[in-house]
Design a protein around this motif. Structure first.
Motif, PDB file in Angstrom:
ATOM      1  N   ALA A 166      42.089  64.736  11.897  1.00  0.00           N
ATOM      2  CA  ALA A 166      43.178  63.773  12.030  1.00  0.00           C
ATOM      3  C   ALA A 166      42.761  62.581  12.884  1.00  0.00           C
ATOM      4  O   ALA A 166      43.122  61.436  12.583  1.00  0.00           O
ATOM      5  N   GLN A 167      42.003  62.822  13.941  1.00  0.00           N
ATOM      6  CA  GLN A 167      41.542  61.731  14.789  1.00  0.00           C
ATOM      7  C   GLN A 167      40.604  60.806  14.019  1.00  0.00           C
ATOM      8  O   GLN A 167      40.687  59.584  14.135  1.00  0.00           O
ATOM      9  N   ASP A 168      39.745  61.389  13.206  1.00  0.00           N
ATOM     10  CA  ASP A 168      38.833  60.593  12.387  1.00  0.00           C
ATOM     11  C   ASP A 168      39.613  59.729  11.396  1.00  0.00           C
ATOM     12  O   ASP A 168      39.305  58.552  11.215  1.00  0.00           O
ATOM     13  N   GLU A 169      40.615  60.308  10.765  1.00  0.00           N
ATOM     14  CA  GLU A 169      41.448  59.558   9.814  1.00  0.00           C
ATOM     15  C   GLU A 169      42.195  58.425  10.526  1.00  0.00           C
ATOM     16  O   GLU A 169      42.268  57.304  10.028  1.00  0.00           O
ATOM     17  N   LEU A 170      42.729  58.710  11.705  1.00  0.00           N
ATOM     18  CA  LEU A 170      43.432  57.679  12.464  1.00  0.00           C
ATOM     19  C   LEU A 170      42.481  56.561  12.860  1.00  0.00           C
ATOM     20  O   LEU A 170      42.813  55.375  12.707  1.00  0.00           O
ATOM     21  N   ASP A 171      41.312  56.914  13.347  1.00  0.00           N
ATOM     22  CA  ASP A 171      40.327  55.898  13.723  1.00  0.00           C
ATOM     23  C   ASP A 171      39.979  55.005  12.535  1.00  0.00           C
ATOM     24  O   ASP A 171      39.898  53.782  12.662  1.00  0.00           O
ATOM     25  N   ASP A 172      39.788  55.617  11.365  1.00  0.00           N
ATOM     26  CA  ASP A 172      39.438  54.851  10.176  1.00  0.00           C
ATOM     27  C   ASP A 172      40.594  53.952   9.745  1.00  0.00           C
ATOM     28  O   ASP A 172      40.394  52.782   9.411  1.00  0.00           O
ATOM     29  N   ALA A 173      41.807  54.472   9.759  1.00  0.00           N
ATOM     30  CA  ALA A 173      42.976  53.679   9.370  1.00  0.00           C
ATOM     31  C   ALA A 173      43.171  52.497  10.317  1.00  0.00           C
ATOM     32  O   ALA A 173      43.478  51.376   9.877  1.00  0.00           O
ATOM     33  N   LEU A 174      42.981  52.715  11.605  1.00  0.00           N
ATOM     34  CA  LEU A 174      43.114  51.625  12.580  1.00  0.00           C
ATOM     35  C   LEU A 174      42.006  50.591  12.398  1.00  0.00           C
ATOM     36  O   LEU A 174      42.237  49.388  12.542  1.00  0.00           O
ATOM     37  N   ARG A 175      40.819  51.044  12.044  1.00  0.00           N
ATOM     38  CA  ARG A 175      39.703  50.138  11.792  1.00  0.00           C
ATOM     39  C   ARG A 175      40.003  49.231  10.588  1.00  0.00           C
ATOM     40  O   ARG A 175      39.788  48.024  10.635  1.00  0.00           O
ATOM     41  N   VAL A 176      40.558  49.815   9.531  1.00  0.00           N
ATOM     42  CA  VAL A 176      40.944  49.028   8.349  1.00  0.00           C
ATOM     43  C   VAL A 176      42.022  48.015   8.727  1.00  0.00           C
ATOM     44  O   VAL A 176      41.961  46.846   8.333  1.00  0.00           O
ATOM     45  N   ALA A 177      42.995  48.453   9.490  1.00  0.00           N
ATOM     46  CA  ALA A 177      44.072  47.553   9.904  1.00  0.00           C
ATOM     47  C   ALA A 177      43.518  46.377  10.706  1.00  0.00           C
ATOM     48  O   ALA A 177      43.868  45.218  10.445  1.00  0.00           O
ATOM     49  N   ARG A 178      42.656  46.661  11.663  1.00  0.00           N
ATOM     50  CA  ARG A 178      42.068  45.582  12.473  1.00  0.00           C
ATOM     51  C   ARG A 178      41.257  44.629  11.610  1.00  0.00           C
ATOM     52  O   ARG A 178      41.338  43.409  11.772  1.00  0.00           O
ATOM     53  N   ARG A 179      40.475  45.174  10.695  1.00  0.00           N
ATOM     54  CA  ARG A 179      39.621  44.362   9.826  1.00  0.00           C
ATOM     55  C   ARG A 179      40.444  43.375   8.996  1.00  0.00           C
ATOM     56  O   ARG A 179      39.975  42.292   8.671  1.00  0.00           O
ATOM     57  N   HIS A 180      41.674  43.755   8.677  1.00  0.00           N
ATOM     58  CA  HIS A 180      42.523  42.912   7.837  1.00  0.00           C
ATOM     59  C   HIS A 180      43.627  42.214   8.626  1.00  0.00           C
ATOM     60  O   HIS A 180      44.542  41.639   8.029  1.00  0.00           O
ATOM     61  N   GLY A 181      43.541  42.255   9.941  1.00  0.00           N
ATOM     62  CA  GLY A 181      44.483  41.533  10.782  1.00  0.00           C
ATOM     63  C   GLY A 181      45.893  42.102  10.783  1.00  0.00           C
ATOM     64  O   GLY A 181      46.856  41.375  11.021  1.00  0.00           O
ATOM     65  N   ILE A 182      46.020  43.396  10.556  1.00  0.00           N
ATOM     66  CA  ILE A 182      47.333  44.041  10.540  1.00  0.00           C
ATOM     67  C   ILE A 182      47.598  44.605  11.931  1.00  0.00           C
ATOM     68  O   ILE A 182      46.848  45.438  12.421  1.00  0.00           O
ATOM     69  N   ASP A 183      48.664  44.135  12.546  1.00  0.00           N
ATOM     70  CA  ASP A 183      49.012  44.559  13.903  1.00  0.00           C
ATOM     71  C   ASP A 183      49.878  45.811  13.836  1.00  0.00           C
ATOM     72  O   ASP A 183      51.087  45.728  13.646  1.00  0.00           O
ATOM     73  N   VAL A 184      49.265  46.971  13.968  1.00  0.00           N
ATOM     74  CA  VAL A 184      50.000  48.226  13.838  1.00  0.00           C
ATOM     75  C   VAL A 184      50.948  48.465  15.000  1.00  0.00           C
ATOM     76  O   VAL A 184      51.986  49.102  14.823  1.00  0.00           O
ATOM     77  N   ASP A 185      50.636  47.952  16.176  1.00  0.00           N
ATOM     78  CA  ASP A 185      51.506  48.159  17.327  1.00  0.00           C
ATOM     79  C   ASP A 185      52.799  47.387  17.176  1.00  0.00           C
ATOM     80  O   ASP A 185      53.882  47.920  17.447  1.00  0.00           O
ATOM     81  N   SER A 186      52.733  46.152  16.723  1.00  0.00           N
ATOM     82  CA  SER A 186      53.950  45.366  16.512  1.00  0.00           C
ATOM     83  C   SER A 186      54.796  45.962  15.413  1.00  0.00           C
ATOM     84  O   SER A 186      56.019  46.002  15.512  1.00  0.00           O
ATOM     85  N   ALA A 187      54.160  46.434  14.366  1.00  0.00           N
ATOM     86  CA  ALA A 187      54.888  47.041  13.248  1.00  0.00           C
ATOM     87  C   ALA A 187      55.585  48.313  13.699  1.00  0.00           C
ATOM     88  O   ALA A 187      56.720  48.580  13.310  1.00  0.00           O
ATOM     89  N   ALA A 188      54.909  49.104  14.524  1.00  0.00           N
ATOM     90  CA  ALA A 188      55.508  50.355  15.006  1.00  0.00           C
ATOM     91  C   ALA A 188      56.714  50.055  15.889  1.00  0.00           C
ATOM     92  O   ALA A 188      57.746  50.722  15.800  1.00  0.00           O
ATOM     93  N   LYS A 189      56.602  49.046  16.734  1.00  0.00           N
ATOM     94  CA  LYS A 189      57.728  48.671  17.597  1.00  0.00           C
ATOM     95  C   LYS A 189      58.905  48.153  16.790  1.00  0.00           C
ATOM     96  O   LYS A 189      60.048  48.333  17.145  1.00  0.00           O
TER      97      LYS A 189
END
Length: 61
Positions: free
Chosen positions: A34-57
């Protein structure tokens, strides 16, 4: 928000949920997966300029 960004945010959300469940179950293998999947998903988000923290809030996942 575009479909790709929504899919990435859903992937991050699912990975966070899986990580929480694995931690609660104290399953070391599932935590690692699960940690590996999360790391990869966050890496994809960063690469494409998707702010996951703002979206979560904002409640978008």
């Amino acid at each position: 928000m575009g479909g790709f960004a929504e899919a990435v945010l859903e992937r991050v959300h699912a990975a966070r949920t899986a990580l929480s469940a694995a931690l609660a179950a104290e399953d070391a293998y599932e935590v690692a997966v699960a940690q590996d999947e999360l790391d990869d998903a966050l890496r994809v988000a960063r690469r494409h300029g998707i702010d996951v923290d703002s979206a979560a809030k904002a409640g978008e996942r």
